[in-house]
Scaffold this active site. Structure first.
Site, PDB file in Angstrom:
ATOM      1  N   ARG A 179       0.838  -1.207   0.000  1.00 24.74           N
ATOM      2  CA  ARG A 179       0.000   0.000   0.000  1.00 24.74           C
ATOM      3  C   ARG A 179       0.869   1.251   0.000  1.00 24.74           C
ATOM      4  NH1 ARG A 179      -3.902  -0.995   5.002  1.00 24.74           N
ATOM      5  NH2 ARG A 179      -4.625   1.118   4.472  1.00 24.74           N
TER       6      ARG A 179
ATOM      7  N   CYS B 253      -0.911   5.865   9.423  1.00 22.37           N
ATOM      8  CA  CYS B 253      -1.353   4.553   8.949  1.00 22.37           C
ATOM      9  C   CYS B 253      -2.491   4.781   7.967  1.00 22.37           C
ATOM     10  CB  CYS B 253      -1.772   3.661  10.113  1.00 22.37           C
ATOM     11  SG  CYS B 253      -3.161   4.293  11.079  1.00 22.37           S
TER      12      CYS B 253
END
Length: 343
Positions: A223, A299
């Site tokens: 990601r 995050c």
């Protein structure tokens, strides 16, 4: 504890070992005189009040699951829990965000109201846990510490470890707490970073300015690099310029309960935590640990950034902030610059 710290060494990017300094020892000694960040199941068991005890201990199940997960935290809490625990919904004890983001840090009064509903007082020892082992409880601990409630800890290994080590499980309907009085606290604004602060910080390479904050991203490497999709539909993957990939799992170890398929996570021992930091940020690690370089965790939505925050605090890092919006807030804005190559 002091002798153990003196014998520990970290490894920098060049493979050289650097010793724990006197500053690190002082910080460790200071932490040893305060409420511990982590508790083992046996330590929690010793804290549980007896029927004739007046200990002020509040246990909160702060489990949280990704929106695409079939699991429901509150339903699982109703089925079983640590005796006397209550359920903390991190999406409820939060503030309204302009982009509709979940579990953003609540207002000072909202936090105090939640504490009152749980029967928590300013001198209560709050112990937080989750059903992964280590996942969402660090974010809950971050919230308590950001509002100055220093008497707070997490159960390392969470409910699965508690149960695996043979401690009692409560299955009867949870009892409601008697409402307490909790004065409005003062929020430590230095523990949170805003979108504007993150953008401003992303213009400069760390090597050219010692004042630039190091940003570490707890999402998976795929990601971070933009090769894997985000779990949130329509959101681009990638990363903030000059940030570093440090998946939150790098700070954890996985355990399997004997004779079962149940697994849970705990934090790595301190030397391994330190080496995990070094392996992901290189020579910047030493400056971070010594407080010479501030660091911010991020995050997907601000949840597992708490794992990195707590890991850094366990290492004695003094200047740690958390980007509350994290990647969802950053990538949702069309004006954000998104990188998809490694540093």
């Amino acid at each position: 504890m002091l002798l153990a710290l003196l014998s520990q060494k970290g490894v920098n990017a060049a493979g050289k070992r650097f010793p724990i300094t006197s500053l690190t020892v002082k910080r460790a000694l200071s932490r040893s005189m305060t409420t511990p960040l982590l508790l083992s199941p046996s330590q929690l068991q010793q804290l549980l009040p007896s029927p004739t005890d007046t200990k002020q201990v509040s246990i909160l199940d702060s489990s949280w699951f990704m929106p695409n997960s079939p699991r429901r935290a509150n339903e699982e809490f109703q089925e079983k829990r640590v005796p006397g625990a209550q359920f903390l919904d991190l999406d409820e004890v939060s503030s309204i965000h302009e982009l509709g983001l979940k579990h953003m840090i609540p207002s000072e009064r909202h936090f105090a109201d939640a504490c009152e509903a749980f029967g928590i007082e300013p001198n209560s020892h709050v112990i937080l846990y989750d059903t992964h082992g280590i996942f969402s409880s660090p974010r809950a601990l971050f919230m308590f510490r950001a509002f100055g409630h220093e008497k707070s800890s997490i159960l390392d290994g969470g409910l699965p470890r508690w149960e695996a080590e043979g401690f009692p499980i409560e299955v009867k309907p949870p009892a409601r707490a008697r409402k307490s009085v909790y004065p409005t606290p003062v929020f430590d604004k230095g523990m949170i970073r805003s979108y504007d602060q993150m953008v401003s910080n992303s213009f400069t390479d760390l090597h050219s300015d010692p004042a630039v904050e190091l940003v570490i991203d707890a999402r998976s490497r795929g990601r971070f690099l933009g090769t894997d999709p985000e779990p949130r539909p329509g959101l681009s993957s990638g990363h903030i310029p000059y940030s570093f990939s440090l998946p939150f799992t790098a700070f954890l170890q996985t355990h399997t309960v004997p004779n079962s398929s149940v697994q849970y996570t705990t934090f790595l021992p301190l030397p391994e935590l330190r080496n995990a930091l070094v392996s992901h940020v290189g020579d910047h690690a030493e400056a971070v640990i010594q407080g010479q370089r501030p660091i911010t965790t991020s995050c997907g939505s601000g949840m597992t950034a708490g794992v990195l925050w707590l890991g850094l605090k366990l290492l004695g890092v003094p200047n740690v902030a958390l980007y509350d919006e994290s990647w969802t807030g950053y990538a949702s804005r069309a004006s954000s610059k998104i990188e998809k190559t490694a540093n």
